[in-house]
Design a protein around this motif. Structure first.
Motif, PDB file in Angstrom:
ATOM      1  N   PHE A   1      14.753 -17.856  21.852  1.00  0.00           N
ATOM      2  CA  PHE A   1      13.590 -17.185  21.264  1.00  0.00           C
ATOM      3  C   PHE A   1      12.335 -17.423  22.094  1.00  0.00           C
ATOM      4  O   PHE A   1      11.507 -16.520  22.255  1.00  0.00           O
ATOM      5  CB  PHE A   1      13.381 -17.660  19.827  1.00  0.00           C
ATOM      6  N   SER A   2      12.200 -18.635  22.623  1.00  0.00           N
ATOM      7  CA  SER A   2      11.047 -18.924  23.480  1.00  0.00           C
ATOM      8  C   SER A   2      11.092 -18.072  24.736  1.00  0.00           C
ATOM      9  O   SER A   2      10.067 -17.548  25.193  1.00  0.00           O
ATOM     10  CB  SER A   2      11.024 -20.405  23.852  1.00  0.00           C
ATOM     11  N   MET A   3      12.283 -17.898  25.304  1.00  0.00           N
ATOM     12  CA  MET A   3      12.432 -17.080  26.503  1.00  0.00           C
ATOM     13  C   MET A   3      12.050 -15.630  26.237  1.00  0.00           C
ATOM     14  O   MET A   3      11.330 -15.007  27.028  1.00  0.00           O
ATOM     15  CB  MET A   3      13.877 -17.162  27.004  1.00  0.00           C
ATOM     16  N   VAL A   4      12.499 -15.079  25.117  1.00  0.00           N
ATOM     17  CA  VAL A   4      12.158 -13.695  24.768  1.00  0.00           C
ATOM     18  C   VAL A   4      10.658 -13.554  24.568  1.00  0.00           C
ATOM     19  O   VAL A   4      10.025 -12.598  25.073  1.00  0.00           O
ATOM     20  CB  VAL A   4      12.926 -13.264  23.504  1.00  0.00           C
ATOM     21  N   LEU A   5      10.055 -14.505  23.861  1.00  0.00           N
ATOM     22  CA  LEU A   5       8.612 -14.451  23.606  1.00  0.00           C
ATOM     23  C   LEU A   5       7.811 -14.571  24.892  1.00  0.00           C
ATOM     24  O   LEU A   5       6.866 -13.800  25.128  1.00  0.00           O
ATOM     25  CB  LEU A   5       8.229 -15.559  22.624  1.00  0.00           C
ATOM     26  N   PHE A   6       8.184 -15.507  25.755  1.00  0.00           N
ATOM     27  CA  PHE A   6       7.467 -15.696  27.023  1.00  0.00           C
ATOM     28  C   PHE A   6       7.633 -14.477  27.938  1.00  0.00           C
ATOM     29  O   PHE A   6       6.699 -14.102  28.654  1.00  0.00           O
ATOM     30  CB  PHE A   6       7.969 -16.946  27.734  1.00  0.00           C
ATOM     31  N   THR A   7       8.822 -13.883  27.907  1.00  0.00           N
ATOM     32  CA  THR A   7       9.057 -12.710  28.760  1.00  0.00           C
ATOM     33  C   THR A   7       8.155 -11.554  28.347  1.00  0.00           C
ATOM     34  O   THR A   7       7.599 -10.840  29.203  1.00  0.00           O
ATOM     35  CB  THR A   7      10.536 -12.289  28.686  1.00  0.00           C
TER      36      THR A   7
ATOM     37  N   ALA B   1       0.935 -10.265  30.454  1.00  0.00           N
ATOM     38  CA  ALA B   1       0.064 -11.001  31.379  1.00  0.00           C
ATOM     39  C   ALA B   1       0.484 -10.828  32.830  1.00  0.00           C
ATOM     40  O   ALA B   1      -0.283 -11.131  33.738  1.00  0.00           O
ATOM     41  CB  ALA B   1       0.056 -12.487  31.013  1.00  0.00           C
ATOM     42  N   ASN B   2       1.717 -10.371  33.042  1.00  0.00           N
ATOM     43  CA  ASN B   2       2.225 -10.108  34.390  1.00  0.00           C
ATOM     44  C   ASN B   2       2.124 -11.349  35.294  1.00  0.00           C
ATOM     45  O   ASN B   2       1.660 -11.283  36.436  1.00  0.00           O
ATOM     46  CB  ASN B   2       1.484  -8.924  35.026  1.00  0.00           C
ATOM     47  N   ILE B   3       2.589 -12.486  34.750  1.00  0.00           N
ATOM     48  CA  ILE B   3       2.603 -13.737  35.517  1.00  0.00           C
ATOM     49  C   ILE B   3       3.655 -13.648  36.615  1.00  0.00           C
ATOM     50  O   ILE B   3       4.762 -13.147  36.399  1.00  0.00           O
ATOM     51  CB  ILE B   3       2.896 -14.932  34.591  1.00  0.00           C
ATOM     52  N   ASP B   4       3.317 -14.138  37.795  1.00  0.00           N
ATOM     53  CA  ASP B   4       4.254 -14.113  38.924  1.00  0.00           C
ATOM     54  C   ASP B   4       5.470 -14.985  38.610  1.00  0.00           C
ATOM     55  O   ASP B   4       5.344 -16.091  38.081  1.00  0.00           O
ATOM     56  CB  ASP B   4       3.548 -14.626  40.183  1.00  0.00           C
ATOM     57  N   SER B   5       6.650 -14.477  38.940  1.00  0.00           N
ATOM     58  CA  SER B   5       7.896 -15.207  38.692  1.00  0.00           C
ATOM     59  C   SER B   5       8.663 -15.470  39.983  1.00  0.00           C
ATOM     60  O   SER B   5       9.898 -15.599  39.959  1.00  0.00           O
ATOM     61  CB  SER B   5       8.775 -14.438  37.702  1.00  0.00           C
TER      62      SER B   5
ATOM     63  N   ALA C   1      11.923 -13.431  40.927  1.00  0.00           N
ATOM     64  CA  ALA C   1      13.094 -13.440  40.046  1.00  0.00           C
ATOM     65  C   ALA C   1      12.757 -12.740  38.738  1.00  0.00           C
ATOM     66  O   ALA C   1      11.584 -12.634  38.372  1.00  0.00           O
ATOM     67  CB  ALA C   1      13.539 -14.874  39.779  1.00  0.00           C
ATOM     68  N   PRO C   2      13.751 -12.225  38.012  1.00  0.00           N
ATOM     69  CA  PRO C   2      13.489 -11.685  36.679  1.00  0.00           C
ATOM     70  C   PRO C   2      12.826 -12.736  35.809  1.00  0.00           C
ATOM     71  O   PRO C   2      13.246 -13.899  35.804  1.00  0.00           O
ATOM     72  CB  PRO C   2      14.880 -11.315  36.161  1.00  0.00           C
ATOM     73  N   TYR C   3      11.785 -12.329  35.070  1.00  0.00           N
ATOM     74  CA  TYR C   3      11.018 -13.340  34.330  1.00  0.00           C
ATOM     75  C   TYR C   3      11.874 -14.033  33.272  1.00  0.00           C
ATOM     76  O   TYR C   3      11.640 -15.192  32.945  1.00  0.00           O
ATOM     77  CB  TYR C   3       9.782 -12.717  33.676  1.00  0.00           C
ATOM     78  N   ALA C   4      12.875 -13.339  32.743  1.00  0.00           N
ATOM     79  CA  ALA C   4      13.745 -13.975  31.753  1.00  0.00           C
ATOM     80  C   ALA C   4      14.474 -15.171  32.366  1.00  0.00           C
ATOM     81  O   ALA C   4      14.539 -16.257  31.770  1.00  0.00           O
ATOM     82  CB  ALA C   4      14.746 -12.959  31.208  1.00  0.00           C
ATOM     83  N   LEU C   5      15.023 -14.988  33.569  1.00  0.00           N
ATOM     84  CA  LEU C   5      15.668 -16.107  34.267  1.00  0.00           C
ATOM     85  C   LEU C   5      14.662 -17.174  34.656  1.00  0.00           C
ATOM     86  O   LEU C   5      14.927 -18.373  34.546  1.00  0.00           O
ATOM     87  CB  LEU C   5      16.389 -15.597  35.520  1.00  0.00           C
ATOM     88  N   PHE C   6      13.497 -16.727  35.111  1.00  0.00           N
ATOM     89  CA  PHE C   6      12.439 -17.634  35.541  1.00  0.00           C
ATOM     90  C   PHE C   6      12.016 -18.566  34.405  1.00  0.00           C
ATOM     91  O   PHE C   6      11.880 -19.779  34.595  1.00  0.00           O
ATOM     92  CB  PHE C   6      11.251 -16.809  36.046  1.00  0.00           C
TER      93      PHE C   6
END
Length: 300
Positions: free
Chosen positions: A83-89, A96-100, A103-108
């Motif tokens: 759930f944290s991963m989904v929310l952060f993604t 916010a378009n944070i640099d990852s 890599a895909p932000y979900a994996l990141f």
């Protein structure tokens, strides 16, 4: 001529003499004296080894209590990081378009949440370990250090379950890890040392100051944003990079990302600083723990 006033029975040659009193009759053959230790001490290896069966029991009880009478069971080890991963993604990756780091932000984010979720849960349970076992502390003697250590080690089960979810997500994105994945055992060891050191420090303080337990939610949340969970360390200015690495979880999280995603080289500089910092926290925590151990049963 024998003395008629002497009531002591005669002793036959080769016979075992009778005890002189009732106390002597029931006196134990071996007496163990428990007394306070003096001087600077971290822990007693021999004592910990002698109580290894109790240590295994405490770990098993931690695992059993967590999942006892739970409808979801081990699913809780997956739900929290998922759930944290989904929310952060959604918030940090999309809005916010944070640099990852490419890599895909979900994996990141999940590569960071894997060690962070373990760390936050381990120190939360470790801090309350002594206070929650106050009755045991007052009744019997055993190495008190086993309580916070068992809480930290037991959380490795949740870590292993969450790691399976990481493998499934990597399969979904068709991402295969490189040879950097071989560094993972070292990262796990540093993660456990960090969690152990902080748990020992905070649980010692929590025995006397219950404010520590109440402040844990705030401290964990603050620690997450002070660690590169939702952002990469590349956002930190280069001149502050090594100071930032004094937080051992910085090297652990970035190390996991490098080992799993392979988008960046293994951050050996961050890991070196974090290892020194984590070792210092653990050793000083052990000294502080031993200095306060004698009052645990009185104030817990």
């Amino acid at each position: 001529m024998p003395n008629i006033l002497d009531t002591t029975p005669p002793v036959t040659a080769g016979a075992t003499p009778l005890p002189a009193s009732v106390d002597e009759m029931f006196a134990p053959e071996h007496i163990t004296i428990i007394e306070a230790r003096k001087g600077l001490q971290f822990f007693d290896w021999k004592e910990l080894v002698a109580y290894r069966d109790l240590f295994r029991f405490l770990i098993w009880r931690q695992i059993k209590v967590r999942y006892a009478q739970s409808a979801i069971g081990i699913g809780w080890a997956v739900i929290q990081p998922l759930f944290s991963m989904v929310l952060f993604t959604i918030i940090f990756g999309r809005l916010a378009n944070i640099d990852s780091d490419g890599a895909p932000y979900a994996l990141f984010s999940l590569a960071a949440l894997l060690p962070w979720t373990y760390f936050s849960n381990a120190i939360t349970d470790g801090v309350s370990s002594l206070v929650s076992e106050a009755n045991m502390l007052r009744k019997i003697y055993f190495p008190r250090l086993l309580l916070p250590l068992s809480a930290v080690v037991a959380k490795l089960v949740d870590f292993g379950i969450a790691a399976v979810m990481m493998v499934l997500l990597m399969s979904y994105y068709q991402h295969l890890p490189g040879p950097e994945i071989l560094v993972t055992p070292l990262l796990i060891a540093l993660m456990v040392v960090t969690a152990s050191g902080i748990s020992i420090w905070l649980t010692t303080l929590a025995v006397q100051y219950r404010d520590v337990k109440h402040a844990m939610t705030f401290l964990v949340q603050l620690g997450m944003y002070a660690s590169p969970v939702v952002y990469p360390t590349s956002m930190i200015p280069e001149q502050y990079r090594l100071y930032y690495a004094l937080n051992p979880m910085v090297g652990v999280i970035e190390g996991f990302r490098s080992a799993i995603l392979g988008s960046q080289p293994i951050p050996w500089d961050l890991l070196a600083v974090g290892t020194v910092s984590a070792t210092a926290v653990l050793l000083t925590g052990l000294v502080f723990f031993r200095s306060k151990e004698k009052i645990f049963a009185d104030v817990a």
